[in-house]
Enzyme design. Structure first.
Site, mmCIF file in Angstrom:
data_model
loop_
_atom_site.group_PDB
_atom_site.id
_atom_site.type_symbol
_atom_site.label_atom_id
_atom_site.label_comp_id
_atom_site.label_asym_id
_atom_site.label_seq_id
_atom_site.Cartn_x
_atom_site.Cartn_y
_atom_site.Cartn_z
ATOM 1 N N LYS A 86 17.071 6.230 2.084
ATOM 2 C CA LYS A 86 15.933 5.349 2.312
ATOM 3 C C LYS A 86 16.116 4.048 1.568
ATOM 4 C CE LYS A 86 11.125 4.962 1.080
ATOM 5 N NZ LYS A 86 10.076 5.462 0.291
ATOM 6 N N LYS A 137 17.289 6.909 -2.790
ATOM 7 C CA LYS A 137 16.191 5.974 -2.529
ATOM 8 C C LYS A 137 16.432 4.710 -3.339
ATOM 9 C CE LYS A 137 11.203 5.412 -2.847
ATOM 10 N NZ LYS A 137 9.907 6.054 -3.048
ATOM 11 N N ARG A 179 3.379 -0.635 0.369
ATOM 12 C CA ARG A 179 2.598 -0.701 -0.867
ATOM 13 C C ARG A 179 1.218 -1.274 -0.605
ATOM 14 N NH1 ARG A 179 7.662 -2.242 -4.893
ATOM 15 N NH2 ARG A 179 8.797 -0.319 -4.444
ATOM 16 N N GLU A 189 23.830 11.165 -6.328
ATOM 17 C CA GLU A 189 22.411 11.575 -6.315
ATOM 18 C C GLU A 189 22.182 12.691 -5.289
ATOM 19 O OE1 GLU A 189 19.763 11.070 -7.967
ATOM 20 O OE2 GLU A 189 19.946 9.181 -9.059
HETATM 21 C C1 PBG Z 1 6.361 6.384 -2.950
HETATM 22 C C2 PBG Z 1 6.920 5.945 -1.669
HETATM 23 C C3 PBG Z 1 7.244 4.647 -1.245
HETATM 24 C C4 PBG Z 1 7.623 4.763 0.097
HETATM 25 C C5 PBG Z 1 7.573 6.102 0.422
HETATM 26 N N1 PBG Z 1 7.155 6.824 -0.695
HETATM 27 C C6 PBG Z 1 7.115 3.320 -1.900
HETATM 28 C C7 PBG Z 1 7.836 2.988 -3.128
HETATM 29 O O1 PBG Z 1 8.722 3.708 -3.591
HETATM 30 O O2 PBG Z 1 7.463 1.964 -3.677
HETATM 31 C C8 PBG Z 1 7.990 3.624 0.996
HETATM 32 C C9 PBG Z 1 7.845 3.880 2.439
HETATM 33 C C10 PBG Z 1 7.888 2.669 3.302
HETATM 34 O O3 PBG Z 1 8.125 1.530 2.862
HETATM 35 O O4 PBG Z 1 7.657 2.847 4.501
HETATM 36 N N2 PBG Z 1 7.191 6.366 -4.045
#
Ligand code: PBG
Length: 324
Positions: free
Chosen positions: A247, A194, A204, A232
């Protein structure tokens, strides 16, 4: 005399093109994210993500039914709690928003696959994905709270848990706790690679989870790296991840491809909020055709190697595939 090589022969008519197509999107590959808010009778638009709404639990049931009726097998739940604190205690409360939402969906739609996003950023007053000590997200304490959160989701009936925090060792901590508590059959879909990406911006807003100080670069990965992503992913597999994830997806197709070729394990890709918002906005401005763009992007994500795609386009795609 050399004959001209003619690959166009196989592209001449649509029947042949259809027969030889290498990649096909399937509604069964899709996971639809759902945002749950407190209260009753609430349906709220998310301004930066046209078509995406946040639901209170009672209203979410109908949405989940519609998702199921379209043939989409799974939802991924995100919770917006009524209160936040330093410890993110709403994340692991037995009567927390996600726990209640999971129970409600499983009660009303038992065969819907309910996956929960396991993270703290929606629940902490500082908006970071773990426990903050002296301005730093403390790893081991955070992993402990993340595991506790996953357990509370499993207890509420979650079919699968998806840790998205990027703490070291959290997959192992979750696996151990789930196993000791009798949830050895609940799989873990780990957000393994991620990235610290600007493409989470619209999310957010939807989840109210922007960090209140600093950024997430001390735990999420540098977009410039791809060897690190493989390390990872390897660690998460070693710790017990059943499905690993890359992601975002679109700007990371090379990472998806490398992961698929390196590891023999189901791979998910998250077509994130910013990727969705970008296509929606361009479509609305008449810069490109939304449907074609979305289908091309999602097909590319699958072609790169993703077995599963988490996408805000899931409902649209299900409709498009059905009427093709
Ligand atoms: C929580 C999380 C995030 C997303 C999924 N789980 C945001 C972040 O890490 O700030 C993002 C999903 C999206 O942008 O569609 N940690």
């Amino acid at each position: 005399m050399d004959l001209v090589k003619r690959p166009r022969r196989l592209r001449k008519c649509s029947a042949l093109r259809d027969m030889l197509r290498e990649t096909a999107l399937d509604v069964k590959d899709l996971i639809y994210p759902l945002f749950v808010v407190p209260g009753e009778g609430m349906i709220q638009e998310v301004a930066s993500m046209p078509g995406i709404r946040r639901f209170s639990i009672d209203m979410m049931i109908n949405e989940a039914k519609a998702v199921k009726d379209l043939g989409i097998p799974a939802v991924l739940l995100f919770g917006v709690p009524s209160a936040k604190d330093e410890m993110g205690s709403g994340a692991y409360a037995d009567d927390g928003i996600i726990q209640n939402a999971v129970r409600a969906i499983k009660r009303n739609i038992p065969d819907m696959m309910v996956i929960t996003d396991v993270c703290m950023c929606e629940y902490t007053s500082h908006g970071h994905c773990g426990f903050v000590e002296d301005g730093y997200v403390a790893n081991d304490k955070s992993a402990e709270l993340i595991a506790k959160t996953a357990l509370s989701h499993a207890r509420a009936g979650a079919d699968m848990v998806a840790p998205s925090d990027m703490m070291d060792g959290r997959v192992g901590a979750i696996r151990k706790l789930l196993d000791t508590e009798g949830f050895e059959n609940v799989p873990i879909m780990a957000y393994s690679a991620k990235y610290a990406s600007c493409f989470y911006g619209p999310f957010r807003e939807a989840a109210g989870s922007a960090p209140q100080f600093g950024d997430r670069k001390s735990y999420q990965m540098d977009p410039a790296n791809s060897d690190e992503a493989l390390r990872e992913i390897a660690l998460d597999i070693e710790e017990g991840a059943d499905i690993v994830m890359v992601k975002p997806a679109l700007a990371y197709l090379d990472v998806i491809s490398r992961a698929k070729q390196t590891f023999n394990i189901p791979l998910a890709a998250y077509n994130v909020s910013g990727e969705y918002a970008m296509v929606k906005a361009a479509g609305r401005m008449g810069c490109l055709d939304e449907k074609s763009a979305a289908m091309e992007i999602l097909t590319s994500i699958k072609r790169a190697g993703a077995d599963l795609i988490i996408t805000y386009f899931a409902k649209d795609v299900a409709g498009w595939l059905a009427t093709r």
